[in-house]
Design a protein around this motif. Structure first.
Motif: not given
Length: 801
Positions: A661-681
């Motif tokens: 479980v990502a402890t912030s939205a920024y950590e979710a990028y590391d897990y591939g749950i959020l996608q860089k260049g597409k999803d926004i925080v």
């Protein structure tokens, strides 16, 4: 002139200073953190033969403090790599660097003489026009301004963060007597827009707004607990989640914050507010003085109102303090008939009228407690604030109250609140009586989707400022409702964008929510331009309704369960393959099905404080709403020429297998749950729905085209399956996982490998969804999975069996 903040210097690296530095680093600002030079070497430095001139020695205090902060839990920083944005130094060697900085924040000890020395040094190096603020919680600005230049005074204010700065949203801005209006306006805007805070303009009065009201509330309880013969546990039961306050309620919160901290603020109010009508209430009761003398300060001294000990059986046990005998005894569960009356009332705001009718000790407690709070806050206007909404905002953002005192007063009824006050020999303030005489029956009203409050100067309801940047769903739900069922409400956000808001308990996703999502997509495709899935509850969604899954599995209704899983999968695929853009706006806990929903939206606008992950292993299954398929697809999209593709796939497999479980939205990028260049925080959660609407419109107006179903997902077959099975065998052999853990992991391995195909193959999403559903269903036939689901339903905690 447009003021931009690129560099911030923080003077003082204690708990608050380091926390503030980390939060500025969170939002991408370059930070210089400074503290004093040590006066003597420690044992380690002596052993190494270092001298006081050594740079590492001179920066030891600041570096040690920052390291401690970065290791603390919960973390003060969104992502550990953001710590690289902070550089450290000391006040003797590095203060001159502040000439290039846009903002200097002083966070040294609460002593005027020390602050004045620091300001004197800052004046030598700061450039004219640089913002200079203090994080003081009580020293008058006029004292801090003494001896300072005109330019310093014009750019000086108090910016009071609450601890921990990342998590508590209150940002009190207190302008000095000479502070320029544009500086005040800028600080208020910056707090909201960039720091993600609730900026509250406060007057230069002792303890400002948050602590003045908050400490009154706690001191009032300290006196009330003895008067009514209540126990520590009973007060915490009455002042916790049932009335929309944190789980730590009152006494546990004091233990966490530190009794000495609370006493320091209470003493400050007692000494500096002689004309306060509740002056004597800020005197410390005898039991608090005893605790201070005994150094029972809470977590920092391992005992306060509660104390954790090891029992005879070696298990930890929580003891609570008996305030009469001052002895500790095992904690007892508190129960009240009045609280039972509110069990079926989901909305906290609707509980208050019920709580004050209680015939037991709880009802009496609430009547007395609310009466004293209403009486106190009414008299603080205009002393600490000219506007009543600032008091509510401060209590919600600084103390984690779901509703502020004036909102609670509105909930019970203004006239009923006066009745409660009079029963305690307390009188309504003249402005409250005048408000009622003018026909205004509440402090707040909602008109045309905007909150209005009673302004005592205008003697009228006035629109609360700053709402234009927000969409407040509570304000538009009734007037903009397009469709609803028991699981969702669909609202028109305007400009052709719909919002679908979950209304289930903890926003779980069951049949009604899925039906509502499908209906919302139908409506949007026919008559609108886009769809946002967002809500403003504490959490976005804790996932699928596992109670429903459990009942079907226990009753062995496997055909119905298969259909339910298929409906979930199909709904997620509609999120992706509808003819309109879909935006997910996750925040707080976004687990299991909530995470799957977000991963299938065209775009995610995540709040920075989003704790997102696929946690299905905890209840004995694999992600069955498209999550296992989606992680396989994303791994395939990540494959690059010359990659060791097995290693890439393994990373995605472990994200699910370890229930990360990502402890912030920024950590979710590391897990591939959020996608860089597409999803926004977005840092300010209050702006999230408005931001999501904006991006839905952008996609629609850019000429959104319905995507084509994917049939090009590369799966690795037996090559991957073999690697995963060997891995789970060795994990079980080493006692890292149980036999059932291995069974779940092997099912996931089969799905993510694409089955036991003889060679890497391109497959469709539907192929993977069918494998995923089959695996999910087969696990629901396992006794140990049912035990895990049942344990989660009963305790809220995972079972390892």
């Amino acid at each position: 002139m447009i003021r931009r903040i690129k560099k911030v210097a923080v003077i003082g690296s204690g708990i608050m200073g380091s926390g503030i530095a980390c939060h500025f680093a969170n939002i991408g600002v370059e930070v210089l953190l400074l503290d004093i030079v040590p006066r003597e070497l420690n044992d380690k430095e002596k052993a190494k033969g270092l001298t006081l001139e050594n740079k590492a020695v001179r920066n030891r205090i600041v570096n040690d403090n920052l390291t401690t902060a970065l290791k603390s839990k919960p973390s003060p920083i969104y992502h550990q790599k953001f710590a690289n944005r902070i550089s450290t130094g000391n006040l003797e060697d590095d203060l001159k660097k502040i000439k290039d900085f846009d903002w200097v924040i002083e966070v040294v000890v609460e002593r005027l003489d020390i602050k004045q020395k620091v300001f004197e040094q800052i004046e030598k190096y700061r450039s004219p026009g640089t913002l200079i603020t203090s994080n003081t919680s009580g020293i008058p600005i006029s004292f801090m301004n003494e001896g300072r230049s005109e330019d310093f005074r014009k750019h000086f204010a108090v910016t009071h963060f609450f601890n921990p700065p990342r998590y508590l949203k209150l940002f009190e801005v207190v302008p000095g007597p000479d502070c320029k209006q544009e500086v005040t306006d800028f600080l208020m805007m910056y707090g909201e827009k960039f720091l993600g805070k609730t900026s509250v303009l406060a007057k230069d009065t002792p303890a400002f707004i948050g602590n003045r009201i908050g400490i009154f509330g706690i001191q009032s309880l300290f006196h009330q607990v003895k008067e009514m013969g209540l126990t520590v546990e009973e007060v915490d039961k009455l002042t916790g989640p049932v009335i929309g306050r944190p789980k730590s309620a009152t006494f546990r919160t004091v233990d966490v914050v530190g009794l000495d901290t609370l006493v320091h603020v209470a003493n400050g109010i007692y000494e500096n507010c002689p004309d306060d009508e509740a002056h004597e209430l800020f005197k410390l009761p005898a039991f608090i003085q005893t605790m201070m003398d005994n150094k029972w300060l809470g977590s920092k001294t391992n005992q306060g109102f509660y104390k954790k000990v090891k029992g005879d059986n070696g298990k930890s046990e929580i003891l609570s303090l008996d305030l009469d005998t001052m002895d500790y005894s095992p904690s007892k569960k508190a129960k009240f008939a009045t609280l039972e009356l509110t069990k079926t009332v989901d909305k906290v705001i609707d509980r208050f009228p019920i709580l004050i009718t209680g015939k037991d000790k709880a009802g009496e407690f609430y009547r007395k407690n609310f009466a004293s709070m209403f009486a106190y806050v009414q008299n603080r206007i205009p002393e600490i604030s000219d506007e009543l909404y600032r008091i509510d905002d401060a209590m919600k953002a600084g103390f984690g109250w779901e509703n502020g005192p004036f909102e609670i007063w509105d909930a019970v009824g203004v006239e009923k609140g006066i009745e409660l006050m009079k029963a305690e020999n307390l009188e309504p303030a003249p402005w409250v009586t005048e408000m009622l005489s003018k026909g205004f029956k509440s402090f707040y009203t909602v008109k045309e989707g905007a909150t209005h409050y009673y302004d005592i100067t205008a003697k009228d309801q006035v629109k609360k400022p700053g709402q234009d940047a927000f969409i407040i769903l509570d304000n538009i739900r009734k007037s903009k409702e397009v469709w609803k069922n028991s699981g969702v409400v669909v609202e028109d956000l305007g400009d052709g964008i719909l919002n679908v808001e979950f209304q289930s308990k903890m926003n779980t996703i069951g049949g009604d929510v899925l039906a509502g999502l499908n209906k919302a997509i139908d409506l949007a495709e026919k008559e609108y331009q886009g769809l946002v899935v967002g809500n403003q509850a504490a959490n976005f969604s804790v996932g699928a309704n596992i109670g429903m899954i459990f009942m079907m599995a226990v009753e062995q209704e496997y055909d119905e369960l298969n259909m339910a899983i298929k409906m979930f999968q199909n709904t997620m695929m509609r999120m992706r393959y509808s003819s309109i853009p879909t935006i997910s706006a996750p925040h707080g806990m976004t687990l299991g099905g909530g995470c799957e929903l977000s991963m299938h939206a065209d775009k995610v606008i995540a709040a920075a404080e989003t704790y997102i992950g696929l946690v299905e292993f905890g209840v004995g299954v694999i992600p069955g709403g498209g999550g296992s398929k989606e992680m396989t697809l994303r791994a395939s999209d990540t494959f690059r020429k010359n990659d060791v593709e097995l290693n890439v796939l393994q990373e995605y497999f472990l994200t699910i297998g370890m229930a990360k479980v990502a402890t912030s939205a920024y950590e979710a990028y590391d897990y591939g749950i959020l996608q860089k260049g597409k999803d926004i925080v977005v840092v300010n959660k209050d702006r999230q729905i408005a931001e999501a609407k904006k991006h839905a419109l952008l996609l629609a107006e850019a000429g959104y085209t319905q995507p084509i179903h994917r049939k090009d997902i590369k799966v690795l077959g037996k090559q991957a399956l073999g690697m995963f099975l060997v891995g789970t065998d060795s994990m079980e052999a080493g006692n890292y996982i149980s036999e059932h853990d291995k069974k779940i992991a092997n099912k996931l391995a089969y799905v993510m490998a694409g089955g036991d195909l003889s060679e890497p193959t391109l497959v469709s999403e539907q192929y993977l969804l069918d494998l995923e559903r089959e695996a999910f269903l087969s696990l629901c036939t396992e006794r140990k999975t049912l035990e895990r689901i049942q344990h989660m339903l009963k305790t809220g905690k995972p079972l390892r069996n």
